[in-house]
Design a protein around this motif. Sequence first.
Motif, short mmCIF file in Angstrom:
data_model
loop_
_atom_site.label_atom_id
_atom_site.label_comp_id
_atom_site.label_asym_id
_atom_site.label_seq_id
_atom_site.Cartn_x
_atom_site.Cartn_y
_atom_site.Cartn_z
N MET A 1 0.85 -1.17 0.00
CA MET A 1 0.00 0.00 0.00
C MET A 1 0.90 1.24 0.00
SD MET A 1 -3.19 0.84 2.47
CE MET A 1 -4.51 0.22 1.48
N ALA A 2 0.54 2.24 -0.78
CA ALA A 2 1.31 3.47 -0.90
C ALA A 2 1.05 4.40 0.28
CB ALA A 2 0.95 4.16 -2.20
N THR A 3 1.96 5.35 0.47
CA THR A 3 1.78 6.35 1.52
C THR A 3 1.74 7.73 0.89
OG1 THR A 3 4.15 6.52 1.87
CG2 THR A 3 2.96 4.97 3.27
N CYS A 4 1.05 8.64 1.55
CA CYS A 4 0.92 10.01 1.07
C CYS A 4 2.25 10.74 1.29
CB CYS A 4 -0.20 10.72 1.83
SG CYS A 4 -0.37 12.46 1.38
N PRO A 5 2.74 11.51 0.30
CA PRO A 5 4.01 12.22 0.49
C PRO A 5 3.91 13.37 1.50
CG PRO A 5 3.13 12.63 -1.71
CD PRO A 5 2.23 11.62 -1.06
N ARG A 6 2.72 13.87 1.75
CA ARG A 6 2.56 14.99 2.69
C ARG A 6 2.32 14.51 4.11
NH1 ARG A 6 -2.07 19.14 1.55
NH2 ARG A 6 -0.76 19.68 -0.21
N CYS A 7 1.26 13.70 4.33
CA CYS A 7 0.89 13.29 5.70
C CYS A 7 1.39 11.90 6.07
CB CYS A 7 -0.62 13.37 5.87
SG CYS A 7 -1.54 12.18 4.89
N HIS A 8 1.97 11.17 5.13
CA HIS A 8 2.56 9.85 5.34
C HIS A 8 1.55 8.82 5.87
CE1 HIS A 8 6.40 11.60 4.42
NE2 HIS A 8 6.18 12.54 5.34
N GLN A 9 0.28 9.01 5.57
CA GLN A 9 -0.75 8.04 5.94
C GLN A 9 -0.88 7.02 4.81
OE1 GLN A 9 -2.57 7.89 8.77
NE2 GLN A 9 -1.38 9.62 9.58
N PRO A 10 -1.22 5.77 5.12
CA PRO A 10 -1.39 4.78 4.04
C PRO A 10 -2.63 5.10 3.22
CG PRO A 10 -1.92 3.82 6.18
CD PRO A 10 -1.39 5.19 6.45
N ILE A 11 -2.48 5.04 1.92
CA ILE A 11 -3.59 5.31 0.99
C ILE A 11 -3.58 4.24 -0.09
CG2 ILE A 11 -3.71 7.80 1.40
CD1 ILE A 11 -2.07 8.21 -1.12
N ASP A 12 -4.69 4.12 -0.78
CA ASP A 12 -4.82 3.17 -1.88
C ASP A 12 -3.94 3.63 -3.04
OD1 ASP A 12 -5.73 1.09 -3.47
OD2 ASP A 12 -7.45 2.24 -4.20
N ALA A 13 -3.29 2.69 -3.71
CA ALA A 13 -2.39 3.03 -4.82
C ALA A 13 -3.15 3.64 -6.00
CB ALA A 13 -1.64 1.78 -5.27
N GLN A 14 -4.45 3.34 -6.14
CA GLN A 14 -5.25 3.87 -7.24
C GLN A 14 -5.94 5.18 -6.88
OE1 GLN A 14 -5.09 2.55 -10.23
NE2 GLN A 14 -3.73 0.98 -9.43
N ALA A 15 -5.77 5.68 -5.65
CA ALA A 15 -6.46 6.89 -5.21
C ALA A 15 -5.93 8.11 -5.97
CB ALA A 15 -6.26 7.09 -3.72
N ILE A 16 -6.84 9.00 -6.31
CA ILE A 16 -6.46 10.23 -7.01
C ILE A 16 -6.02 11.29 -6.01
CG2 ILE A 16 -7.30 12.09 -8.49
CD1 ILE A 16 -9.13 10.00 -9.79
N ASN A 17 -6.73 11.39 -4.87
CA ASN A 17 -6.40 12.32 -3.80
C ASN A 17 -6.21 11.55 -2.51
OD1 ASN A 17 -6.71 14.55 -5.48
ND2 ASN A 17 -8.89 14.71 -5.04
N CYS A 18 -5.43 12.12 -1.60
CA CYS A 18 -5.26 11.52 -0.28
C CYS A 18 -6.55 11.77 0.51
CB CYS A 18 -4.08 12.15 0.44
SG CYS A 18 -3.90 11.61 2.14
N PRO A 19 -7.16 10.74 1.11
CA PRO A 19 -8.39 10.94 1.87
C PRO A 19 -8.17 11.69 3.18
CG PRO A 19 -7.73 8.65 1.98
CD PRO A 19 -6.79 9.33 1.04
N HIS A 20 -6.92 11.81 3.64
CA HIS A 20 -6.63 12.46 4.91
C HIS A 20 -6.34 13.95 4.74
CE1 HIS A 20 -6.48 8.39 6.49
NE2 HIS A 20 -5.62 8.10 5.52
N CYS A 21 -5.38 14.28 3.86
CA CYS A 21 -4.99 15.70 3.70
C CYS A 21 -5.44 16.27 2.36
CB CYS A 21 -3.49 15.84 3.85
SG CYS A 21 -2.52 15.05 2.55
N HIS A 22 -6.04 15.46 1.49
CA HIS A 22 -6.58 15.85 0.17
C HIS A 22 -5.50 16.32 -0.81
CE1 HIS A 22 -10.51 15.30 1.85
NE2 HIS A 22 -10.23 16.14 2.84
N LEU A 23 -4.29 15.84 -0.62
CA LEU A 23 -3.21 16.14 -1.57
C LEU A 23 -3.49 15.41 -2.87
CD1 LEU A 23 -0.33 17.34 -2.09
CD2 LEU A 23 0.52 15.10 -1.43
N GLU A 24 -3.37 16.12 -3.98
CA GLU A 24 -3.60 15.51 -5.29
C GLU A 24 -2.44 14.57 -5.60
OE1 GLU A 24 -4.85 16.94 -9.75
OE2 GLU A 24 -4.00 18.37 -8.37
N LYS A 25 -2.76 13.29 -5.81
CA LYS A 25 -1.75 12.27 -6.05
C LYS A 25 -1.59 11.96 -7.53
CE LYS A 25 -0.59 7.60 -4.80
NZ LYS A 25 -1.26 6.47 -5.33
#
Length: 116
Positions: A1-25
């Motif tokens: 599972m991938a992690t968000c570059p901003r908040c370092h929370q685990p996110i889905d690899a297919q996610a467009i935005n981070c569900p925690h900090c809403h960073l565009e992935k």
Amino acid sequence: MATCPRCHQPIDAQAINCPHCHLEKKAFGHPGIPLHRVTEDTSLCNTCTYHADDTCNFPQRPYATTCILYQDQNQPTKTKFTYKLSPVTAFKAWCLRYQSLLFLLGLILISLLLAF
């Protein structure tokens, strides 16, 4: 599972935005294309192959912090697969490409045979 570059929370690899900090992935409108981001205070253009060979037309060049076409010039390049046709298939493709020329040559040959 991938992690968000901003908040370092685990996110889905297919996610467009981070569900925690809403960073565009992923790139906007192109969910299948990854969006490259800088990790330091430098720009992506400093290490991009498109900037090095002067083929980049990105408007934020040379100060881009996000880019979808980024290719690191320090990484080994991928070799392209070359497709080679067999001689029979190449001849068939040539005949299909030049049908009109073959037709004209056939007419000339028939007219020469009838003339003799």
